[in-house]
Enzyme design. Structure first.
Site, PDB file in Angstrom:
ATOM      1  N   GLU A 167      -4.799  -8.790   1.120  1.00  0.00           N
ATOM      2  CA  GLU A 167      -5.271  -8.663   2.502  1.00  0.00           C
ATOM      3  C   GLU A 167      -6.780  -8.513   2.473  1.00  0.00           C
ATOM      4  O   GLU A 167      -7.317  -7.721   1.700  1.00  0.00           O
ATOM      5  CB  GLU A 167      -4.698  -7.421   3.199  1.00  0.00           C
ATOM      6  CG  GLU A 167      -3.227  -7.433   3.493  1.00  0.00           C
ATOM      7  CD  GLU A 167      -2.801  -6.134   4.186  1.00  0.00           C
ATOM      8  OE1 GLU A 167      -3.673  -5.457   4.776  1.00  0.00           O
ATOM      9  OE2 GLU A 167      -1.616  -5.802   4.124  1.00  0.00           O
ATOM     10  N   GLU A 217       0.816  -1.217   0.000  1.00  0.00           N
ATOM     11  CA  GLU A 217       0.000   0.000   0.000  1.00  0.00           C
ATOM     12  C   GLU A 217       0.850   1.268   0.000  1.00  0.00           C
ATOM     13  O   GLU A 217       0.468   2.294   0.561  1.00  0.00           O
ATOM     14  CB  GLU A 217      -0.998  -0.009   1.164  1.00  0.00           C
ATOM     15  CG  GLU A 217      -1.976  -1.177   1.080  1.00  0.00           C
ATOM     16  CD  GLU A 217      -3.106  -1.118   2.090  1.00  0.00           C
ATOM     17  OE1 GLU A 217      -3.030  -0.284   3.020  1.00  0.00           O
ATOM     18  OE2 GLU A 217      -4.066  -1.897   1.946  1.00  0.00           O
TER      19      GLU A 217
END
Length: 308
Positions: free
Chosen positions: A228, A119
């Site tokens: 995730e 991210e």
């Protein structure tokens, strides 16, 4: 809306034929915040191996992760989706040094993929072009490293992980183009979804990301993972999202199991609760409670997929 969704789903998943793989994100610290050693990792993996033999991590040098986890994974027959932290130059250099020092001590087959960044685009730590440069840097580095059996790591893909909404943004394209494989993260909890809408939101996010990546790569036949996803079992609510064991179990069945039934590979966040984490992230007090198991390895809810 449901007909349109199913039509889109069928189009995106034309090449899918089998149940998607399952992996677990694995923390590298003990409950007291100290770093796990080889024997602790071996205990974790021995416990997990009846459910999955793939684990995902976030950095190489932090807590001596590769140094300790690599031998444990090899001993237990696991593969590692090995995260590499690229956000600042000093840390990135430490990551590369650890790769050079410890990849030669294990077999190439122990590393499933190198994942540069987690991210990094979502947090705006790097631009897409900067991330692409670091992905290419790692590609060049691992080509020159051989495992303990003399085989080059050049056969291992090098990719990245980011939030689904960033991936569907056209600005991420340089990083997508540089990556061999891209993993997409999606959390219905962090989108403030009610339980009634949580699994639908997850599917929609994942399909948007997958379709974007298929278009960018020019093929529907690409490796794809949800990097995730999960649901917290305790802590404060976030919008309409309510942490609880019951809601986590519901999202496992209707979200994670359902995605896998469509052939989507899923790396669940996360295997075990991490008691060392702070009580609050400043947004919601859920950081300690994402594990499928408590930190003492007590299962919170059934993870057998029930398709009835």
């Amino acid at each position: 809306m449901q007909i349109k969704f199913l039509t889109t789903l069928a189009t995106v998943l034309t090449s899918v034929a089998a149940m998607g793989d399952l992996a677990f994100n694995l923390g590298v610290k003990n409950d007291d915040g100290t770093c796990k050693d080889v024997s602790t990792f071996e205990g974790d993996l021995d416990f997990l191996k009846s459910h999955s033999k793939i684990i995902k991590t976030y950095a190489v040098s932090d807590c001596n992760t590769l140094q300790n986890l690599g031998p444990a994974a090899e001993a237990e027959g696991f593969q590692i989706q090995l995260g590499i932290w690229p956000n600042d130059d000093a840390h990135f250099e430490a990551e590369k040094e650890a790769l050079q020092n410890y990849l030669p001590k294990i077999s190439v087959s122990t590393i499933k993929i190198f994942l540069v960044g987690s991210e990094a685009l979502y947090r705006e730590d790097l631009t897409a072009s900067e991330l692409a440069s670091k992905i290419n840097d790692i590609k060049g580095l691992v080509k020159g490293i051989k495992g303990k059996n003399g085989k080059s790591y050049s056969s291992v893909p090098v990719g990245t992980v980011d939030s689904w909404d960033v991936l569907v943004d056209g600005a991420s394209k340089p990083a997508i183009d540089a990556a061999d494989v891209v993993y997409s993260n999606s959390f219905s909890y962090w989108q403030k979804n009610s339980q009634a809408n949580a699994s639908y939101s997850l599917f929609d996010d994942v399909m948007q990301a997958l379709q974007t990546l298929q278009t960018a790569k020019g093929s529907t036949d690409i490796e794809f993972w949800v990097g995730e996803t999960g649901w917290p079992t305790d802590g404060s609510s976030y919008g309409d999202s309510v942490p609880s064991v019951e809601n986590a179990a519901d999202q496992w069945q209707k979200g994670i199991c359902a995605l896998r039934a469509w052939g989507i590979n899923v790396a669940v966040y996360e295997a075990f609760d991490e008691a060392w984490k702070p009580d609050t992230s400043g947004t919601s007090s859920v950081e300690k409670h994402w594990g499928v198991w408590q930190s003492d390895k007590t299962l919170k809810y059934s993870i057998d997929c029930k398709f009835n």
